[in-house]
Scaffold this motif. Sequence first.
Motif, mmCIF file in Angstrom:
data_model
loop_
_atom_site.group_PDB
_atom_site.id
_atom_site.type_symbol
_atom_site.label_atom_id
_atom_site.label_comp_id
_atom_site.label_asym_id
_atom_site.label_seq_id
_atom_site.Cartn_x
_atom_site.Cartn_y
_atom_site.Cartn_z
ATOM 1 N N CYS A 141 -23.920 -3.901 -5.704
ATOM 2 C CA CYS A 141 -23.971 -2.793 -4.746
ATOM 3 C C CYS A 141 -23.718 -1.479 -5.492
ATOM 4 N N SER A 177 -22.753 1.230 -4.353
ATOM 5 C CA SER A 177 -21.630 1.974 -3.786
ATOM 6 C C SER A 177 -20.289 1.413 -4.204
ATOM 7 N N CYS A 178 -20.206 0.078 -4.402
ATOM 8 C CA CYS A 178 -18.878 -0.514 -4.633
ATOM 9 C C CYS A 178 -18.789 -1.448 -5.823
ATOM 10 N N ASN A 219 -19.871 -4.579 -5.858
ATOM 11 C CA ASN A 219 -19.882 -5.967 -5.393
ATOM 12 C C ASN A 219 -21.079 -6.676 -6.020
ATOM 13 N N CYS A 234 -24.437 -3.195 -0.039
ATOM 14 C CA CYS A 234 -24.035 -4.564 0.294
ATOM 15 C C CYS A 234 -23.571 -4.606 1.752
ATOM 16 N N CYS A 248 -19.983 -3.258 2.501
ATOM 17 C CA CYS A 248 -19.789 -1.804 2.572
ATOM 18 C C CYS A 248 -20.266 -1.246 3.915
ATOM 19 N N ARG A 292 -10.799 -5.315 -1.386
ATOM 20 C CA ARG A 292 -11.944 -6.241 -1.388
ATOM 21 C C ARG A 292 -12.059 -6.945 -2.731
HETATM 22 ZN ZN LIG Z 1 -20.917 -2.383 -1.457
#
Ligand SMILES: [Zn+2]
Length: 286
Positions: A92, A94-95, A97, A127, A130, A205
Amino acid sequence: MKLASKPCPWYAKAKASTRKRQAEWLKRRAVEAYFQQHYDAFDQTIAAFNVPPPPSAKRRLDSLLQEFYLRPNADLESELHDRRHNHDLTECPSCGNPLIPDTLDHFLPKEDWPEYAIFANNLVPQCRACAPIKGRRYFCTTHQRAMFLHPMYSAALASVQFKINVSLQAGRPNFEIKFSAAKTTAHADIVRIEQHLRELKVLGRMLEFCVRHWSHWRQKVKTQGIDIEALFRLEIGTDSANEYGRDWATAFKKGVLRDAEALAALNAKPPLHPAPVEELIELNIC
Ligand SMILES: [Zn+2]
């Protein structure tokens, strides 16, 4: 993930809709000018992160505008499918993952700025963990800035890496998580990255991810006799000098390999008791 060309090609595809209500509305000159004006201002809106974007003048039409995204014509559906699935992301953006993103986030939420509901650069693969956390949030009034960084516009976010120190405490695995960004990252971007990661609850997470992955690999060793050390070294390859990883799974594997005690605990093989061979009967389902 590349930014779309200008003008956004998706508008022309939506305008060509055979759904009468959609197509006729988009073809109006004033509507087209309104969209174009907002599309042209999008980069600037993202860059001006410490100013709340002006409220949409089209909020009362939000259901109609969102319909272009929720019930797209075939051409636009194909573009949305490509944006959602045909990318080369392995985690992902953004994060971090380590799942291939298979949903789209409206960076400026479509409920509040419906003019960007089908603007390519506003739609970011993300993901599924998120998505509900980010939800409809955008601007933080406490800090007077956007809560999140846009992965397609932020090189600083792309430089984020993860480190997981694994150790055994009273026979149980313990995980300590750290984050890093490129040393050249400006202080203002560091502050924004920290907020982005906090708002997406990445630390918690990642801890849950570590607990799950420890159990997952422990089970693999017990049931399949996998050699964790050989497998993790193979997957990490030549990147072992850097203690950080671009995604959570790489960071986890590096962390396990750095701690001999944790590695031995994860890799401990149970005594071999071969299962009795069961007699089977072949099924015919033709
Ligand atoms: Zn994510």
